[in-house]
Design an enzyme around this catalytic site. Structure first.
Site, mmCIF file in Angstrom:
data_model
loop_
_atom_site.group_PDB
_atom_site.id
_atom_site.type_symbol
_atom_site.label_atom_id
_atom_site.label_comp_id
_atom_site.label_asym_id
_atom_site.label_seq_id
_atom_site.Cartn_x
_atom_site.Cartn_y
_atom_site.Cartn_z
ATOM 1 N N HIS A 240 0.837 -1.090 0.299
ATOM 2 C CA HIS A 240 0.101 0.116 0.292
ATOM 3 C C HIS A 240 0.962 1.088 0.420
ATOM 4 C CE1 HIS A 240 -2.381 3.435 1.778
ATOM 5 N NE2 HIS A 240 -4.241 2.264 1.491
ATOM 6 N N CYS A 278 -3.593 2.583 -4.464
ATOM 7 C CA CYS A 278 -4.436 3.511 -3.747
ATOM 8 C C CYS A 278 -4.638 4.637 -4.366
ATOM 9 C CB CYS A 278 -3.709 2.982 -2.292
ATOM 10 S SG CYS A 278 -5.205 4.338 -0.971
ATOM 11 N N HIS A 305 -7.055 0.577 -4.647
ATOM 12 C CA HIS A 305 -7.839 1.151 -3.742
ATOM 13 C C HIS A 305 -8.965 2.507 -4.563
ATOM 14 C CE1 HIS A 305 -6.567 0.106 0.370
ATOM 15 N NE2 HIS A 305 -7.517 -1.067 -0.296
ATOM 16 N N ASP A 348 -12.773 2.832 -1.056
ATOM 17 C CA ASP A 348 -12.083 3.130 0.082
ATOM 18 C C ASP A 348 -12.624 4.256 1.121
ATOM 19 O OD1 ASP A 348 -9.817 2.942 1.744
ATOM 20 O OD2 ASP A 348 -8.710 3.944 0.637
ATOM 21 N N HIS A 349 -12.426 4.581 2.706
ATOM 22 C CA HIS A 349 -13.174 5.532 2.972
ATOM 23 C C HIS A 349 -14.250 5.684 2.304
ATOM 24 C CE1 HIS A 349 -8.894 5.930 4.683
ATOM 25 N NE2 HIS A 349 -9.585 5.096 4.751
ATOM 26 N N TYR A 365 -14.326 3.975 7.318
ATOM 27 C CA TYR A 365 -15.752 2.640 7.022
ATOM 28 C C TYR A 365 -16.438 2.505 7.447
ATOM 29 C CZ TYR A 365 -11.059 1.359 5.565
ATOM 30 O OH TYR A 365 -9.241 1.673 4.877
HETATM 31 C C1 DNO Z 1 -6.295 3.554 5.846
HETATM 32 C C2 DNO Z 1 -5.924 1.839 5.335
HETATM 33 C C3 DNO Z 1 -4.304 1.365 5.701
HETATM 34 C C4 DNO Z 1 -4.444 -0.349 5.029
HETATM 35 C C5 DNO Z 1 -2.819 -0.528 5.395
HETATM 36 C C6 DNO Z 1 -2.654 -1.607 4.191
HETATM 37 O O1 DNO Z 1 -7.885 3.052 5.875
HETATM 38 O O2 DNO Z 1 -5.599 2.253 3.480
HETATM 39 O O3 DNO Z 1 -4.599 1.181 6.654
HETATM 40 O O4 DNO Z 1 -5.157 -0.797 5.257
HETATM 41 O O5 DNO Z 1 -1.757 1.022 4.779
HETATM 42 O O6 DNO Z 1 -1.273 -2.154 4.965
#
Ligand code: DNO
Length: 410
Positions: A240, A278, A305, A348-349, A365
């Site tokens: 990531h 991401c 992501h 993602d979020h 989340y």
């Molecule tokens: C946050 C996430 C990160 C991700 C880690 C993967 O919301 O995108 O915490 O899970 O960095 O190791």
């Protein structure tokens, strides 16, 4: 792309039947109860996998199999921890869970200063304010030499803030930066820990004398050690990116831009050594253009992501709507579907909306906010897939017509 969703296990208030109803296909999760560094047993993996499958879903991606600090700073326990990591990977491979997301960020994973930044429409999202972050660094951590990381103008703004900031705000800043956003992802600091600032400072100390080059070597060491297991079981590791993608708190960060990504891909040139693309993390750095990065690294991307950010004046950024901002999600979907179709993707979020605020969800989340974003992304994917179908038909027709013309002219 495969529509996946980050789910935090059986205790998650957002349940698997709820996810089935909103069109999720694959689950992104981890054995959240196993302490970092311990082996994930085949039995625990199979249990969770079967549970997920009993709801008509599949365990598509592990996020994360955490890399312990001692592996990152090359502590005495490094080799023993890597052996455990390899065993966990082998067990995942045997169970058929073959995409594994991790990160190589020292001490602190993702960073925000505000979990509820209000939008005019009544929703809220995550936000990073450079001056508040500098305040945490200079006035709360009181990190040695921290001043040298900021401009005089920023230092003056921190001094101004110091005159008006309340104790409650200071407490919130600590809670947001090193507890709420970290507790559920990296295990270094958990909710309820007494004096998180002291714990955090001890962790920072572990990286004294470790610069970007040294951290890169430690990443190369780790990846080289685990690749044989990944080859044997067909496991795709995907790192990531650092979020945000720049240096912080005197710690080295090594997955921040095109050159960094190219470096770790070349350092261990194996298809199983890949990237979690991401879009949110990468777009938070004004030096990154997500479209260029996607074109370049699509083939070595194993997981996506989808999230977007809007970079603001003074180094601040906000998590914007999935339809807007510097993420350019529509174009990214186009690039990935053309160059590496079918990748697992999760929104993602999401924003906090319609009562998400009171549910105690992990930071970022939310349920309604992520569901809303998933619907938007679903629409984007439908349009892109339609375009691609049309393109194939047009190419086919053009080719047919061309061949017929050639035949006639013979
Ligand atoms: C946050 C996430 C990160 C991700 C880690 C993967 O919301 O995108 O915490 O899970 O960095 O190791």
């Amino acid at each position: 792309m495969e529509k996946t969703w980050r789910w935090f296990g059986r205790k998650d208030k957002i349940t698997l039947p709820m996810l089935r109803q909103i069109g999720v296909e694959g689950i992104v999760t981890a054995l959240h109860d196993v302490p970092n560094g311990e082996v994930w047993t085949i039995q625990a993996i199979e249990d969770l996998k079967n549970y997920i499958q009993s709801f008509g879903l599949r365990w598509s991606v592990v996020e994360s199999l955490p890399v312990c600090e001692a592996i990152k700073y090359a502590g005495a326990e490094r080799d023993a921890l890597i052996e455990n990591y390899k065993e966990s990977l082998a067990n995942l491979g045997k169970a058929g869970v073959r995409t594994v997301c991790y990160n190589f960020m020292p001490v602190i994973d993702w960073i925000r200063t505000d979990l509820y930044y209000p939008w005019a429409d009544g929703t809220s999202s995550l936000y990073f304010d450079k001056i508040r972050f500098a305040y945490f660094d200079m006035k709360i951590l009181c990190r040695e030499d921290s001043q040298s990381d900021y401009t005089q103008e920023e230092i003056d703004l921190v001094d101004e803030l110091d005159k008006v900031i309340t104790d409650k705000e200071k407490e919130n800043l600590v809670d947001t930066i090193i507890v709420k956003t970290q507790g559920f992802v990296n295990g270094n600091i958990k909710e309820g820990d007494i004096n998180p600032v002291a714990i955090f400072k001890r962790l920072l100390k572990l990286y004294d004398g470790i610069d970007r080059d040294q951290l890169r070597e430690n990443m190369r060491y780790f990846l080289s050690a685990i690749m044989p297991v990944c080859d044997e079981y067909g496991i795709n590791m995907c790192v990531h990116p650092d979020d945000p993608p720049f240096q912080v708190l005197g710690l080295p960060r090594i997955v921040t831009n095109e050159e960094d990504i190219q470096w770790f891909l070349d350092a261990v040139d194996n298809i199983h050594n890949g990237l979690t693309f991401c879009a949110g993390s990468l777009s938070a750095g004004e030096h990154n253009d997500t479209r260029t990065l996607a074109e370049k690294f699509a083939k070595r991307t194993h997981f996506v992501h989808l999230r977007s950010t809007e970079a603001m004046a003074g180094g601040n950024f906000i998590e914007s709507s999935h339809l807007e901002g510097r993420g350019h999600l529509i174009e990214l979907i186009r690039i990935f579907e053309k160059n590496n179709p079918g990748l697992p993707m999760r929104v993602d979020h999401g924003r906090m909306m319609l009562g998400d605020e009171d549910k105690g969800y992990n930071a970022g989340y939310s349920f309604h906010g992520r569901m809303f974003a998933l619907a938007q992304v679903d629409g984007m994917m439908a349009v892109v897939n339609d375009e691609l179908k049309m393109e194939t038909i047009t190419n086919f027709i053009t080719k047919e017509t061309y061949e017929r013309t050639i035949q006639h002219s013979r």
